[in-house]
Design a protein around this motif. Sequence first.
Motif, PDB file in Angstrom:
ATOM      1  N   HIS A  12       0.867  -1.185   0.000  1.00 52.58           N
ATOM      2  CA  HIS A  12       0.000   0.000   0.000  1.00 52.58           C
ATOM      3  C   HIS A  12       0.901   1.232   0.000  1.00 52.58           C
ATOM      4  O   HIS A  12       1.417   1.639   1.046  1.00 52.58           O
ATOM      5  N   HIS A  14       1.448   5.112  -2.399  1.00 58.08           N
ATOM      6  CA  HIS A  14       0.967   5.936  -3.522  1.00 58.08           C
ATOM      7  C   HIS A  14       2.164   6.553  -4.233  1.00 58.08           C
ATOM      8  O   HIS A  14       2.556   7.690  -3.952  1.00 58.08           O
ATOM      9  N   PHE A  39      -6.537   6.107  -5.047  1.00 59.92           N
ATOM     10  CA  PHE A  39      -7.030   6.867  -3.896  1.00 59.92           C
ATOM     11  C   PHE A  39      -7.261   8.308  -4.273  1.00 59.92           C
ATOM     12  O   PHE A  39      -7.255   8.698  -5.439  1.00 59.92           O
ATOM     13  N   GLU A 111      -8.678   1.487  -2.995  1.00 59.79           N
ATOM     14  CA  GLU A 111      -9.152   1.298  -1.670  1.00 59.79           C
ATOM     15  C   GLU A 111     -10.519   1.948  -1.559  1.00 59.79           C
ATOM     16  O   GLU A 111     -10.712   3.088  -1.948  1.00 59.79           O
ATOM     17  N   HIS A 173      -5.235   0.007   7.563  1.00 61.60           N
ATOM     18  CA  HIS A 173      -5.117   1.093   8.550  1.00 61.60           C
ATOM     19  C   HIS A 173      -5.688   0.662   9.908  1.00 61.60           C
ATOM     20  O   HIS A 173      -6.380   1.424  10.587  1.00 61.60           O
ATOM     21  N   SER A 221       1.546   3.057   3.260  1.00 58.84           N
ATOM     22  CA  SER A 221       0.566   4.040   2.766  1.00 58.84           C
ATOM     23  C   SER A 221       1.211   5.395   2.488  1.00 58.84           C
ATOM     24  O   SER A 221       0.549   6.430   2.589  1.00 58.84           O
TER      25      SER A 221
END
Lengths: 305, 285
Positions: A12, A14, A39, A111, A173, A221
């Motif tokens: 995960h 970006h 996302f 997600e 998360h 993330s």
Amino acid sequence: MANNPKRYIDPHIHMVSRTTDDYTAMAAAGIVAVIEPAFWVGQPRTELGTFKDYFSSIVGFERFRASQFGIKHYCTIGLNSKEANNEALAEEVMDLIPRFAGKEGVVAIGEIGFDEMTAAEEKYFRIQLDMAKELDLPVMIHTPHRNKKVGTSRSMDICIEHGLSPARVVIDHNNEETAKEVLDRGFWTAFTIYPKTKMGNKRMVDIARRYGSERIIADSSADWGISDALAVPKTANLMLEEGIPEATVNAICYGNAILAYGQSGQFNEKDWLDMVRPDLTQEFAGNSLLRGGGPENPDLSRLIV
Amino acid sequence: MTPQKLVLHWLKGRLSAADLAWLEEKSTLLATGAADKDVYTAYSSALRHSGKAPLELAPADLDSAQAASPGWDPSDWTCEQAARVALLLALPPGSKSSQLMDRVYQTADVGEAVALQKAIAVLGHPEGHMARARDGIRSNIQSVFEAVTVRNPYPAMHFDALGWNQMVTKTFFVGVPLHLVVGLDRRVNPDLARILNDLAHERWAADRPFSPELWRCVGPHADARALEDLKKVLNTGTPLEQRAAALALHASPRTEAARIIYTHPELAEAAQTGALTWERLYDGE
Ligand SMILES: [Zn+2]
């Protein structure tokens, strides 16, 4: 799963928001594969075309960018919860998702989930769960920052209601408050190592100590905010230092991501083991994928560029 | 045989019966008018039925390719590319289909974009693919750029001088071997020679290396400055650079070029007899 030399997956992250310095450091730290969930990009999108080009970039240019550093790039496709609140646009995005979800390297719908838990969020969450079922893809769930415990439970309830097997859903998360319920209900339980707002990696060590490795996944993330693209290898190192068994660390930081997302048929260890890795030290090889030589060296002691 | 029949024929020995049947069924659907949505999903799903193994065509197959469509060289194609191209070939040629291909290209992943660019070697209605091909030349994704540039007859056949010169010049920035560009010697021109000669000077000034294949496009249109440069390379370059300079000088129609090259009689003779060619430039390196 044998893992020598040390390899990590960040399932995960970006990357569209990260620099080539990050890619260089990630490759050096042993990250061999990443999953980039679709996302929110910080600035709200107002046009369908912006979504289309964003999805295209995570199956296209970003995949290429990662490959330059010997990192295999995968993604998930979905409408995030924040932007589900723009209903007129969300409606159009629903038609776009099937056009991308069947592409190579798309490992899940995600997600998706809740942000404020509005009716619109729930509506598009449910539509996308049905799509995942129809397309036979796993699901990656973003759990809300606020009202997390309730939001997490509710997300799982809705998945079950739509007939999804918990074994095909990753709840992301998590924290100490949500972990037990998610694990008990049989879902994949991911923890984002995000220094300020989510989990620090010391807390992750305690999670590993308490729960072991079954169905537990660590990720960074990392995005456009203050975050750490090396969170997974750093956490692995900290866990080893703190005496967590190597097999546990390996599962949390590598193997479990393969088990979870491998269910898509699009995420195979062979892909990155077979990958031709560029020699990043090469200055000129008749092959300047890396314009002008290799990636920039962040080492300040090397003054000649 | 038509290109489409040929591609399906090659895949016959390489795909399972079920996967081949899927491809044939989708090809028929696309040929008889399918909704855009069906084209997108068929094109995306093709990989799941084809796999990514190289086609590894026999010399006779490559001859059939040439016979089916002049300049078509699928020697580096994979089953994935063949399957995707079979679908594109099924669409009735014309502006409606090429616009649909533009929309497929807009949302293509890397593998899909590569196959679309390789396809223009054999697709009908060539003018319908021009904007997309030029876009491929602008791509920073190496494999997409190479799909247009390498072993693809389309650019030499259809690009205007601006597009052609841009493409050839970019090969020196991204490291594509020039001898894999189809129709190169047919499309050399004075502008390209000047642009590349300028590039050589830029690289010398920056003390950065460049492929000596650059001189291939300079030789036939060498002006006084270029002849001076080639003389310098012939006298002081590495053996590889010297061979390139000799070939470039050999291609110049100017008598001054002949005078320069004969200061190195063995290279002059090799260029003359064909013992040395651009294709064999790197032999022994
Ligand atoms: Zn995220």
